[in-house]
Design an enzyme around this catalytic site. Structure first.
Site, PDB file in Angstrom:
ATOM      1  N   GLN A 105       0.847  -1.358  -0.127  1.00 37.95           N
ATOM      2  CA  GLN A 105      -0.005   0.159   0.033  1.00 37.95           C
ATOM      3  C   GLN A 105       0.930   1.182  -0.038  1.00 37.95           C
ATOM      4  OE1 GLN A 105      -2.245  -1.165   3.282  1.00 37.95           O
ATOM      5  NE2 GLN A 105      -3.557  -2.235   1.821  1.00 37.95           N
ATOM      6  N   LEU A 118      -4.548   0.458   9.722  1.00 40.26           N
ATOM      7  CA  LEU A 118      -3.749   1.439   8.741  1.00 40.26           C
ATOM      8  C   LEU A 118      -4.316   1.992   7.648  1.00 40.26           C
ATOM      9  CD1 LEU A 118      -0.832  -1.442   8.634  1.00 40.26           C
ATOM     10  CD2 LEU A 118      -0.725   0.787   9.876  1.00 40.26           C
ATOM     11  N   ASN A 131      -2.838   6.949   6.531  1.00 42.54           N
ATOM     12  CA  ASN A 131      -3.094   5.729   6.255  1.00 42.54           C
ATOM     13  C   ASN A 131      -2.339   4.997   5.012  1.00 42.54           C
ATOM     14  OD1 ASN A 131      -4.291   5.944   3.323  1.00 42.54           O
ATOM     15  ND2 ASN A 131      -5.464   7.653   4.257  1.00 42.54           N
ATOM     16  N   CYS A 132      -2.500   3.983   4.922  1.00 44.55           N
ATOM     17  CA  CYS A 132      -1.743   2.910   3.945  1.00 44.55           C
ATOM     18  C   CYS A 132      -2.773   2.359   3.083  1.00 44.55           C
ATOM     19  CB  CYS A 132      -0.967   2.078   4.422  1.00 44.55           C
ATOM     20  SG  CYS A 132       0.345   2.627   5.870  1.00 44.55           S
ATOM     21  N   VAL A 133      -3.131   2.660   1.940  1.00 43.23           N
ATOM     22  CA  VAL A 133      -3.873   2.279   1.035  1.00 43.23           C
ATOM     23  C   VAL A 133      -3.695   2.525  -0.304  1.00 43.23           C
ATOM     24  CG1 VAL A 133      -5.627   4.455   0.964  1.00 43.23           C
ATOM     25  CG2 VAL A 133      -6.524   2.155   0.718  1.00 43.23           C
TER      26      VAL A 133
END
Lengths: 348, 428
Positions: free
Chosen positions: B112, B209, B241-243
């Site tokens: 991500q 996350l 965030n990790c997206v």
């Protein structure tokens, strides 16, 4: 050297006859025939119709598979750069034949194709998504107007030039989503659109809402203790190392893995390939996503009949609905074949 | 609330003995940055590298991008509730080192994080290729859980952005922009003839996350509320965030939210910009229902005539987007929604996971599944070891010569849903 084009027409445009000759089987002639002569003029020497396939409309529609196979066979050695069918105007069976044969030539011979017909021709709705269809008038009197559009798009296709939007080129909207850089940034476009919507001015949405394929739930299982249950997931659980390399997002495939001797999915043997959620908890205990452990308990207790010896898995993250639909149709077919009564489908 | 934004235009970044700005050049002291980052005992090491527009450099895996800013006057300091005290911000004057950014990198999740190319075709898709970037490649101590790694990298980025931003404090800005939204009744009375417009700002809060923070609060835990637009410009909202890289809002995006900017451009001319409703994108149905009920209720409460709704992420949050749109439209308030698309690599699939006829005014940031080839770069800042498994990558994405075939999904900010870019999509 000029680009090589193969043209498809029906018995009428080949001057063989009307309805009474619609039964004739496919045949091939060297060079251009009928409307093909007009098309050749549009190519201005840069392309040339090297052969023409003629087939009766009744024959094609009553023997779709045989006709398609035969035509593919007739043209496959010509090494054509483009295949053009019609235009069919409002002739329903001719239009259907043009669409069908174009799609088959694209798929089987990997040769680009192009046809033309009236917007209400039943062939238009059936094939406009897959095939370039130039919109024509409803009668053959519109030939003179149709040919330049067909000729112009044909030359762009063979030369590999950029094909512009449907309206400019004259083909029917295919619904393919294509990125482009607009003149303004999205936020400015959004504010413009809102101001127009508020003042009642006309505006164009950048994405018309799709129609959804809603699925009704199946009938309840009457006797679970005799049912064979399968596990299917879009949560990406795979044997450790992801042997089939299912993508972390936008999956192009699904996996099928045996679990007949497995009663618990351990972190030593399984993991998730999914890139859309934090994988820690799924990797610690893959049963959290694919609940095999509790299902084995239920099997032992006799609550359910049996667990299907294979599970199917893919990654739902950013995966196109079209791909998901194709996977599910295949998986459902296999499960039905294997006598599975019900599926526990888990997502994440 | 009235905020002056003073832009100091930065045209180059260099290492120097003192962190300062001189003649539009940003100088940063590498040793001081390193010391500051390593104050956090969760961080083993940090490598600091510079990346300028046009250089043959690829930055990956990118976690966040942050613009250096400093409060010159007015209440509070940058990133309240996180870096500074939780004072209310959004008034006075803020200086911005426009044209520069802090980029944090590290393999936090692996899937991500994103790619920023400073030149070539990939550079056209990310706004960060046009900036003078100070990149922090952050390595965690052995055995650090990814949640702690994320938190450490997030804090390091904000801390360094604040440290660098301080260099802007005593510099005369090249340009000053003024933004003002008055208290509700006053604002409403200011332009009685103009339609009252609000902005429904959806924040990524799927959790694990996928988090966003508002004045230090994890936005999963909020009910939708009202904010002044200028608060956002002072760092009241930050990314944690990790997206998928293409449509996550980095902190830079929040600070420079282009919907806010463009609503202000028409403020007092074609519309009356009343304020912002922030909301979340939680995964439980009850949360989705509650939050969308709240956005519709607050929009009605504010007496709005129209709103823009922006999304963050895709798939699951598509349902929040459509719920917001549908419920707000049902109160008689007109909406425009800003989203992006996952139409498949061939562009033939339906683009969203949810839809409604009321969503009849849509702006799209493009199809994230479209494939691009990124040529090799001379320098990799970070590592390209995760390209095949990054969201948007696939088996064989990374070629032997260092070129990459990926979906634009993997490029940081490519299909941003705040409408940051010119990218769009149309039906052919």
């Amino acid at each position: 050297m000029a680009y090589k084009v193969i043209h498809y027409i029906n018995q009428f445009f080949a001057n063989i006859g009307g309805e009474e000759m619609a039964h004739i089987a496919p045949e091939i002639r060297e060079g251009a025939v009928g409307p093909g002569l007009g098309l050749n003029q549009q190519f201005k020497g840069e392309a040339e119709i090297i052969a023409t396939v003629v087939c009766g409309d009744s024959y094609f529609n009553e023997n779709i598979e045989a006709a398609t196979t035969k035509i593919i066979d007739l043209i496959k050695d010509y090494q054509a750069d483009l295949f053009i069918a019609g235009p069919a105007f409002n002739a329903g069976r001719y239009g259907t034949a043009c669409g069908t044969i174009c799609k088959a030539v694209q798929d089987k011979l990997n040769i680009p194709t192009l046809t033309g017909m009236y917007i209400e021709n039943p062939g238009a709705d059936m094939f406009k998504k897959e095939v370039y269809i130039i919109e024509t008038s409803n009668a053959a009197t519109g030939m003179r107007k149709a040919l330049p559009k067909i000729g112009s798009l044909a030359m762009k296709i063979v030369k590999g030039e950029d094909i512009l939007d449907a309206k400019t080129e004259g083909y029917m909207l295919r619904g393919i989503r294509k990125n482009y850089f607009a003149d303004k940034i999205g936020a400015e476009r959004a504010v413009d659109m809102l101001v127009k919507k508020l003042t009642g001015e006309e505006y164009t949405t950048e994405y018309p809402m799709p129609e959804f394929d809603r699925v009704n739930p199946g009938a309840a299982i009457k006797d679970l203790s005799k049912a064979r249950i399968a596990l299917v997931t879009s949560g990406g659980i795979v044997p450790k190392g992801n042997p089939d390399h299912i993508e972390s997002s936008s999956a192009s495939k699904y996996g099928k893995y045996e679990i007949s001797k497995v009663s618990d999915l351990t972190s030593a043997e399984y993991e998730t390939a999914h890139g859309g959620y934090d994988p820690v908890y799924a990797n610690e205990e893959p049963d959290r996503v694919l609940p095999l452990d509790v299902l084995r308990d239920l099997e032992k207790e006799g609550v359910i009949g049996s667990i299907h010896p294979y599970f199917y898995t893919t990654v739902g993250n950013g995966t196109a609905v079209k791909s998901a639909k194709a996977f599910s149709e295949e998986i459902a077919g296999k499960l039905l074949n294997d006598g599975v009564d019900a599926v526990i489908l888990t997502s994440t | 609330m009235k905020l002056e934004i003073g832009n100091i235009l930065i045209t180059d970044v260099q290492f120097g003995n003192v962190t300062k700005v001189e003649n539009h050049v940003l100088y940063v002291n590498k040793a001081e940055i390193k010391t500051l980052v390593l104050e956090d005992e969760r961080i083993e090491n940090v490598t600091i590298e510079l990346a300028r527009p046009g250089e043959s450099k690829r930055i990956t895996p990118v976690k966040d991008v942050i613009e250096p800013r400093v409060k010159v006057s007015g209440n509070g300091s940058m990133f309240p509730g996180i870096i500074s005290k939780v004072d209310t911000v959004g008034c006075g004057r803020t200086h911005v080192l426009k044209g520069s950014a802090i980029v944090t990198c590290g393999k936090i999740v692996g899937f991500q994080e994103g790619i920023i190319d400073m030149t070539g075709p990939g550079a056209d898709y990310t706004p960060f290729s046009k900036l003078n970037n100070v990149c922090l490649v952050i390595e965690p101590i052995a055995g650090l859980k990814q949640y702690d790694y994320e938190a450490a990298a997030r804090m390091a980025g904000l801390k360094i952005a604040t440290y660098v931003g301080n260099a802007a404090k005593d510099i005369e800005p090249d340009e000053i922009q003024v933004f003002e939204t008055k208290p509700m009744f006053e604002q409403s009375a200011a332009y009685p003839e103009l339609p009252k417009v609000g902005y429904v700002y959806m924040l990524q809060t799927q959790g694990l996350l996928h988090d966003t923070y508002v004045y230090g609060v994890d936005a999963k835990q909020i009910v939708p509320t009202i904010m002044y637009p200028t608060e956002i410009m002072d760092g009241a909202i930050i990314s944690g965030n990790c997206v998928s890289a293409c449509d996550k809002n980095t902190t830079y995006h929040h600070l420079n939210n282009p919907i806010i900017q463009n609503l202000y451009k028409r403020h007092g001319k074609d519309l009356n910009f009343m304020g912002i409703i922030i909301t979340n994108e939680n995964v439980y149905l009850a949360d989705k229902e509650r939050s969308s009920n709240f956005t519709a209720k607050l929009a009605e409460f504010l007496g709005l005539d129209g709103v823009i709704v922006s999304q963050e992420g895709f798939g699951n949050p598509d349902t929040d987007l459509i719920m917001n749109c549908k419920k707000i439209e049902q109160t008689g308030i007109k909406t425009v929604i800003v989203t992006d698309e996952y139409a498949g690599r061939d562009g033939l699939s339906q683009s969203l996971a949810d839809a409604d006829v009321k969503a009849d005014a849509v702006v799209t940031g493009g199809n994230a599944n479209e494939v691009i080839i990124l040529p090799p770069m001379e320098t990799i800042i970070g590592t390209d070891a995760y390209i095949n498994t990054i969201a948007g990558g696939f088996d064989g994405s990374l070629h032997e010569d260092g070129s990459i075939k990926v979906e634009i999904q993997a490029i940081t900010g490519a299909t941003n849903e705040l409408g940051f870019n010119k990218l769009s999509a149309k039906s052919l």
